[in-house]
Write an enzyme that holds these catalytic residues in place. Structure first.
Site, PDB file in Angstrom:
ATOM      1  N   HIS A  76     -14.139  58.923  -9.178  1.00  0.00           N
ATOM      2  CA  HIS A  76     -13.614  60.270  -9.436  1.00  0.00           C
ATOM      3  C   HIS A  76     -12.977  60.856  -8.174  1.00  0.00           C
ATOM      4  O   HIS A  76     -11.938  61.524  -8.256  1.00  0.00           O
ATOM      5  CB  HIS A  76     -14.728  61.184  -9.950  1.00  0.00           C
ATOM      6  CG  HIS A  76     -14.255  62.539 -10.364  1.00  0.00           C
ATOM      7  ND1 HIS A  76     -13.308  62.733 -11.344  1.00  0.00           N
ATOM      8  CD2 HIS A  76     -14.602  63.780  -9.937  1.00  0.00           C
ATOM      9  CE1 HIS A  76     -13.093  64.028 -11.503  1.00  0.00           C
ATOM     10  NE2 HIS A  76     -13.872  64.685 -10.655  1.00  0.00           N
ATOM     11  N   ALA A 114     -12.740  64.246 -18.327  1.00  0.00           N
ATOM     12  CA  ALA A 114     -11.668  64.030 -19.305  1.00  0.00           C
ATOM     13  C   ALA A 114     -10.328  64.225 -18.602  1.00  0.00           C
ATOM     14  O   ALA A 114      -9.678  65.258 -18.717  1.00  0.00           O
ATOM     15  CB  ALA A 114     -11.819  64.971 -20.497  1.00  0.00           C
ATOM     16  N   ASN A 115      -9.966  63.209 -17.835  1.00  0.00           N
ATOM     17  CA  ASN A 115      -8.758  63.231 -17.023  1.00  0.00           C
ATOM     18  C   ASN A 115      -8.100  61.862 -17.101  1.00  0.00           C
ATOM     19  O   ASN A 115      -8.785  60.842 -17.163  1.00  0.00           O
ATOM     20  CB  ASN A 115      -9.095  63.513 -15.552  1.00  0.00           C
ATOM     21  CG  ASN A 115      -9.938  64.751 -15.368  1.00  0.00           C
ATOM     22  OD1 ASN A 115      -9.522  65.841 -15.718  1.00  0.00           O
ATOM     23  ND2 ASN A 115     -11.133  64.576 -14.830  1.00  0.00           N
ATOM     24  N   HIS A 141      10.909  55.680 -13.382  1.00  0.00           N
ATOM     25  CA  HIS A 141       9.993  54.550 -13.516  1.00  0.00           C
ATOM     26  C   HIS A 141       8.924  54.595 -12.433  1.00  0.00           C
ATOM     27  O   HIS A 141       9.236  54.765 -11.264  1.00  0.00           O
ATOM     28  CB  HIS A 141      10.789  53.243 -13.445  1.00  0.00           C
ATOM     29  CG  HIS A 141       9.970  52.039 -13.724  1.00  0.00           C
ATOM     30  ND1 HIS A 141      10.171  50.868 -13.067  1.00  0.00           N
ATOM     31  CD2 HIS A 141       8.948  51.815 -14.595  1.00  0.00           C
ATOM     32  CE1 HIS A 141       9.315  49.960 -13.513  1.00  0.00           C
ATOM     33  NE2 HIS A 141       8.561  50.516 -14.442  1.00  0.00           N
ATOM     34  N   ASP A 195      -8.830  67.960 -17.531  1.00  0.00           N
ATOM     35  CA  ASP A 195      -9.703  68.962 -18.135  1.00  0.00           C
ATOM     36  C   ASP A 195      -9.531  70.288 -17.397  1.00  0.00           C
ATOM     37  O   ASP A 195      -8.761  70.385 -16.435  1.00  0.00           O
ATOM     38  CB  ASP A 195     -11.155  68.484 -18.148  1.00  0.00           C
ATOM     39  CG  ASP A 195     -11.740  68.218 -16.767  1.00  0.00           C
ATOM     40  OD1 ASP A 195     -11.282  68.820 -15.760  1.00  0.00           O
ATOM     41  OD2 ASP A 195     -12.680  67.409 -16.682  1.00  0.00           O
TER      42      ASP A 195
END
EC number: 5.4.99.62
Length: 139
Positions: free
Chosen positions: A106, A129-130, A20, A28
């Protein structure tokens, strides 16, 4: 042979050993992966496998409770960002759960991958694209 969608041995082991709140990143082809974090490299060539295809398999295999994204993702790659949100919404509907979605810079995203149990690298060549998925529980 596993009859479920996830056939990758390293990813299967990862799912089976997550606890958990453990975090797993799917990225990407260009995201730097910290040396101390497990790298599961699926990239074959540009775009293969895709980010979204990998996310779909992950969501079908692992219970999540939270999502972390770079703020830049929505601005720079809105189509891929929207496709990810569609998958997250579908998973919320399928599980009857609501997931937290956190946006960070980012740079902060890259730093946060240092705490991931693993980073799964795709062949995706869409900027930002992460995603980091925070593991939930199935009960």
């Amino acid at each position: 042979m596993n009859k479920h969608a996830l056939l990758n041995a390293d990813m299967n082991y990862l799912v089976a050993t997550l606890g958990h709140t453990d975090e797993v990143a799917i990225c990407d082809a260009g995201l730097p992966i910290p040396a101390a974090v497990q790298r599961i490299d699926l990239a074959l060539t540009h775009g293969v496998p895709s980010f979204i295809a990998t996310v779909k398999i992950w969501l079908a295999s692992s219970q999540i409770e939270g999502v972390v994204l770079a703020q830049e993702f929505a601005d720079v790659s809105p189509e891929c960002h929207q496709a990810l949100l569609v998958e997250i919404e579908a998973e919320q509907l399928a599980t009857g759960r609501t997931f937290s979605i956190e946006y960070v810079s980012h740079e902060a995203f890259k730093q946060r991958t240092h705490n991931s149990r693993a980073v799964i690298r795709t062949g995706e060549c869409t900027p930002y694209a992460n995603v980091i998925f925070k593991t939930g529980v199935v009960f």
